[in-house]
Design a protein around this motif. Structure first.
Motif, PDB file in Angstrom:
ATOM      1  N   ARG A 193       0.333   9.279   3.418  1.00  0.00           N
ATOM      2  CA  ARG A 193      -0.252   7.944   3.387  1.00  0.00           C
ATOM      3  C   ARG A 193       0.842   6.880   3.375  1.00  0.00           C
ATOM      4  O   ARG A 193       0.731   5.848   4.054  1.00  0.00           O
ATOM      5  CB  ARG A 193      -1.145   7.812   2.141  1.00  0.00           C
ATOM      6  N   GLN A 194       1.897   7.123   2.618  1.00  0.00           N
ATOM      7  CA  GLN A 194       3.018   6.189   2.599  1.00  0.00           C
ATOM      8  C   GLN A 194       3.593   6.006   4.001  1.00  0.00           C
ATOM      9  O   GLN A 194       3.826   4.882   4.450  1.00  0.00           O
ATOM     10  CB  GLN A 194       4.119   6.701   1.660  1.00  0.00           C
TER      11      GLN A 194
ATOM     12  N   SER B 158       0.884   4.252  -3.144  1.00  0.00           N
ATOM     13  CA  SER B 158       0.334   5.575  -2.841  1.00  0.00           C
ATOM     14  C   SER B 158       1.294   6.668  -3.296  1.00  0.00           C
ATOM     15  O   SER B 158       2.512   6.567  -3.111  1.00  0.00           O
ATOM     16  CB  SER B 158       0.074   5.712  -1.338  1.00  0.00           C
TER      17      SER B 158
ATOM     18  N   ARG C 187       0.831  -1.206   0.000  1.00  0.00           N
ATOM     19  CA  ARG C 187       0.000   0.000   0.000  1.00  0.00           C
ATOM     20  C   ARG C 187       0.866   1.258   0.000  1.00  0.00           C
ATOM     21  O   ARG C 187       0.529   2.256  -0.651  1.00  0.00           O
ATOM     22  CB  ARG C 187      -0.922  -0.006   1.211  1.00  0.00           C
TER      23      ARG C 187
ATOM     24  N   ASP D   4       0.826   9.714  -2.076  1.00  0.00           N
ATOM     25  CA  ASP D   4       0.732  10.661  -0.966  1.00  0.00           C
ATOM     26  C   ASP D   4       1.781  10.311   0.089  1.00  0.00           C
ATOM     27  O   ASP D   4       1.718   9.245   0.709  1.00  0.00           O
ATOM     28  CB  ASP D   4      -0.669  10.579  -0.360  1.00  0.00           C
TER      29      ASP D   4
ATOM     30  N   CYS E  91       1.345   3.924   6.337  1.00  0.00           N
ATOM     31  CA  CYS E  91       1.400   2.488   6.050  1.00  0.00           C
ATOM     32  C   CYS E  91       2.700   1.875   6.549  1.00  0.00           C
ATOM     33  O   CYS E  91       2.711   0.788   7.147  1.00  0.00           O
ATOM     34  CB  CYS E  91       1.246   2.242   4.547  1.00  0.00           C
TER      35      CYS E  91
END
Length: 923
Positions: free
Chosen positions: A119-120, A114, A110, A116, A123
């Protein structure tokens, strides 16, 4: 409903089932659970489980049985519905989120997917929090500790470094320095953490300290590794020395962003596995390779994947076609490719050094600290690629080639993705999108045949679909052309060499050495879907070491695929190309190959024959000496026959077609000995039917009689009763003319089977009594015992169970003085059946267990399935439901190993055990 299972392996093992903790104390059970959990929801083969549970030098006597035993014990802990048996092994029914290792890897995926940064980071942080220590810390398995644990540890470190790099970009450099000091202390020779530490110091205003730290690191690397720091550390050092140091804003504004990827394919189809493998490769190494045979779609895949991940590389994408296998132009010189890349990066000409080494150094410097995707398409070999590799670990290089590029894996840590033919569903979808869904729906069978005739090769499918797309009536016509070509390449001819299959294949073929090219021609013309090393050696008429080297060359060129260790294959269109090239030279080579197969089959069959088999074929006088593979024992014989099954079927056809009549019938006869153990009646019918066509050219009725009998017997088990009767009557006639009483007796026994399967039990008994009378005249103890058992079984079908015990008991008395364990197992099976019908279930169980002990020694899996099902019925009738289920589980596992459900005639096997009677092999 399945029990909810949760398994943690990133540290000491923790197991919960239905919310309650479970302690698994046995070492092997812990290893089995861990291996199944790593593939939760997917099948793990028995071979993979054996490799994970035991070292090669410590295998149990019967690994398959041992795996079955441990699976049964694990089911008792977790619940019977948690672990399912599949055709090839076992599958753990657990969600990926219930296994911390799978959850860890999914979170990393994920993060990769991504664009972003926040977001990275989220995760990655969540993935890192799953770790509680060393993976598989308390699980005893060399495979887990030596392979999986280091792989996961590397992924953990890489994820930690990526998370820190993101934090660095998000503006918290000073907060990261303590964590980076701890990381560099734990991994003092790992360069990425040092580079991050120096960057954090620089951004925190501690430039002098960073320079001093670099010198200490450099000295340590030189002392301990004998090497200077790598490109990334050197790039950071160069930046530290810059005066004034560049600001992020200045650096970003000065950097051109090249976008050189070719256009994506608008109707890209399938390849989910290959795309996932590329995702994994890119996450674990700065270099990934895609290799495969000509026309398989390497460039299409690479370009499509590159477009999908372009957002991860904000500093641009570089592309070059290296023309490694171009028929008209030479491969691109790496120096020319680098000059093109420097132009794309807008380096002023006056700043580009004159020499190639200086240009390569500048190219690496330009990419230092940048996130750039470099796509090197159609590479010739690793030497062409190496100068084009960026020095920055932040960049990714993706290389496509017909060569395996093993040198890049060895020297650059490249992760290799091998592209195979797409599955039939994807191939069909490719054609459907090109010709239109309405046409494909209207002619589904024609489309399926087109896919098969194109061998699922994407280039062939694309060419064929293009010819059909603009001509509404041409689909059936094209398929008819391909069908008429019998696998040839004429229908794929084109003026454009880039889509003419002969031309495309020739670009790989022309690069071979002369001996490898000869072997390719011969292997392609050989019968069967694949070939083993020993058979290739016989085919080539060269020494084994030379042939292994040539096979390696063909594999690296992707003209052959080593689809299992020691066995090579090529798709049908490549084989057609090889046959075109082979010409007349394939004739003598076929003779050598048939000599090899027959010599080995004769040796292997001797380990599988019973005492009732007195016939010993004499090999043809034309057979070459010393061509047999070394077969030592029944297990090795069964393994050889299993590996060569489809090839031997094709070899019999080839022998028949090319006039090798003796080879044809003797290969059929020997192969039937093994096929009978596996209940493969269709294969028995096919191979003996083909051989029968060949022996009619011989002036010898003996092989004809044998083949009619074997063919009739197979048709009997296939419930083709009229065909069975015709062949068995002819065999009886030929044996009678020769005065062969043993042949007559065995034929009468097979006629009895046919009558039994049609419900004519009195007639069946009549044939069995005639068989008994003949064997009494002959005086052959093994044959007499088999006939007595057959008469006993016939009485059982008529409900005369006491008579069954009488005749089978006489048979057992004779057999206990012989070494015919298959006949003895069949007799115990008959006795067990009679006791079961008389209500003596405990005695029935004892008899079936006796039979199974013998069958397990012999490896008679088909007969084992038959007896296990009867054993389960007796346990059930006796009230022991757990033992009954265990017997059924063993039967299912044996069926999975057989690979297909043996044909047993009408009626459900579980409901009609009399249909499942284990027959003595009466060849």
């Amino acid at each position: 409903m399945s029990t909810l299972v949760e398994i943690d392996l990133l540290g000491p093992m923790r197991l919960r089932a239905g919310g309650r903790p479970i302690e698994v104390t046995t070492g092997r059970l812990r290893a089995l659970l861990a291996v199944l959990a790593l593939s939760a929801g997917r099948t793990v083969t028995i071979q993979q489980l054996v490799g994970a549970l035991w070292p090669d030098d410590d295998l149990p006597a019967n690994p398959r049985r041992s795996v079955q035993t441990y699976v049964t014990r694990l089911r008792a802990l977790l619940g019977a519905d948690v672990i399912a048996t599949t055709i090839t092994g076992y599958v753990l029914h657990a969600d990926e989120s219930a296994v911390d290792v799978l959850r860890f890897e999914r979170l990393l995926e994920r993060a990769d997917g991504s664009a972003d940064p926040l977001r990275q980071r989220a995760c990655l942080a969540e993935a890192l929090e799953l770790w509680r220590g060393t993976p598989f810390d308390d699980v005893e398995s060399e495979w887990l500790s030596d392979t999986e644990a280091p792989r996961l540890a590397e992924r953990y470190l890489a994820a930690q470094e990526r998370r820190i790099a993101l934090d660095l970009e998000l503006g918290r450099p000073a907060d990261l320095i303590p964590e980076l000091r701890e990381l560099t202390t734990a991994h003092p020779l790992r360069e990425p953490p040092w580079a991050l530490l120096l960057e954090a110091m620089e951004r925190s205003g501690r430039r002098a300290e960073a320079l001093a730290q670099y010198e200490r690191v450099r000295a340590r690397l030189v002392t301990e590794l004998g090497a200077d720091p790598g490109p990334r550390l050197q790039a950071v050092y160069a930046r530290l020395l810059a005066d004034p140091p560049p600001t992020p804003a200045r650096t970003a504004s000065a950097r051109p962003v090249p976008r050189q990827l070719p256009a994506d394919v608008p109707d890209f189809v399938g390849r989910a596995d290959a795309l996932a493998h590329l995702d994994h490769a890119a996450a674990t190494s700065p270099v990934a390779t895609v290799s495969g045979t000509a026309g398989v779609g390497k460039t299409t895949l690479a370009v499509h994947w590159a477009h999908g991940v372009a957002g991860r590389f904000p500093d641009g994408q570089l592309y070059v076609n290296l023309r490694g296998f171009d028929p008209d132009r030479p491969p691109v010189d790496p120096a020319d490719a680098i000059r093109g890349f420097l132009d794309a990066l807008r380096v002023p000409h006056e700043l580009i050094p004159a020499g190639p080494d200086g240009q390569a150094a500048l190219y690496r410097s330009m990419l230092a600290g940048r996130r750039v995707l470099v796509l090197l398409d159609n590479a010739r070999d690793a030497r062409q690629v190496r100068p084009l590799l960026p020095g920055s670990a932040d960049c990714l290089t993706l290389v496509t080639s017909r060569d395996q590029l093993l040198g890049l894996s060895a020297t650059a840590g490249a992760r290799a993705v091998t592209l195979d033919l797409p599955p039939a569903s994807d191939a069909r979808e490719l054609v459907t999108r090109r010709i239109g869904g309405d046409r494909a729906t209207a002619e589904p069978d024609t489309v399926d045949e087109l896919v098969a005739l194109c061998a699922r090769l994407p280039l062939a499918l694309t060419v064929a679909a293009a010819r059909v797309a603009g001509q509404p009536e041409s689909l059936e016509y094209l398929v008819a052309q391909l069908r008429a070509a019998s696998g040839g390449l004429e229908a794929f001819a084109a003026d454009d060499a880039t889509i003419d299959l002969r031309s495309v294949f020739s670009w790989s073929y022309d690069g071979l050495s002369a001996p490898a090219a000869r072997l390719f021609r011969l292997v392609g013309a050989a019968p069967g879907p694949d070939i083993g090393t020993a058979a290739a050696t016989a085919l080539a008429d060269q020494d084994p070491d030379t042939v292994r080297s040539l096979l390696g060359e063909l594999t690296r060129a992707h003209l052959l695929t080593e689809h299992v260790p020691g066995r090579w294959s090529a798709h049908d269109l490549l084989r057609a190309y090889a046959r075109e090239l082979a010409g007349p030279q394939s004739g003598p080579a076929l003779g050598r190959l048939l000599d090899h197969y027959l010599a080995t089959a004769l040796v292997a069959s001797r380990f599988l024959r019973s005492d009732r088999e007195t016939f010993e074929p004499q090999p043809p006088t034309t057979a070459g000496p010393g061509v047999a593979e070394p077969i030592r024992g029944a297990d090795a014989a069964r393994t050889w026959f299993a590996a060569e099954r489809r090839t031997l079927l094709a070899a019999v056809d080839a022998a028949t077609d090319h006039g090798y009549a003796v080879h044809a019938w003797q290969l059929a006869w020997t192969h039937t000995i093994d096929l009978d153990w596996r209940g493969r009646w269709r294969d028995i019918a096919r191979v003996n039917g083909s051989a029968l066509l060949a022996v009619r050219a011989l002036d010898d009725t003996e092989p004809e009689a044998h083949l009619h009998r074997l063919l009739g017997r197979a048709y009997g088990y296939l419930d083709r009763h009229d065909d069975a009767g015709t062949h068995l009557d002819r065999a009886l006639e030929l044996y009678g003319a020769r005065g062969d009483l043993v042949g007559q007796a065995r034929t009468l026994r097979s006629l009895g089977v046919v009558k039994e399967r049609t419900g004519r039990h009195e007639e069946s008994l009549g044939h069995d009594l005639a068989t008994l009378e003949l064997f009494r005249r002959i005086g052959q103890p093994a044959g007499l015992a088999g006939a007595l058992n057959a008469v006993g079984w016939a009485h059982a079908q008529l409900g005369r169970y006491q008579r069954t015990l009488e005749f089978a008991g006489q048979a057992l008395s004779i057999l206990q003085g012989l070494d015919d364990r298959l006949a003895e197992a069949a007799t115990w099976d008959t006795l067990g059946f009679a006791h079961h019908r008389l209500g003596a279930y405990d005695r029935a169980v004892d008899c079936f267990e006796h039979a199974l002990d013998l069958l397990r020694e012999l490896g008679g899996l088909y007969y084992e399935v038959v007896t296990l099902r009867k054993l389960a019925d007796s346990h059930e009738a006796a009230g022991d439901h757990q033992a009954a289920q265990y017997a059924r589980d063993l039967a299912e596992a044996a069926l999975a190993e057989l690979g297909e459900l043996p044909v047993t005639g009408p009626g459900a096997p579980a409901d009609r055990p009399e249909r499942q009677r284990a027959r003595p092999a009466s060849r």
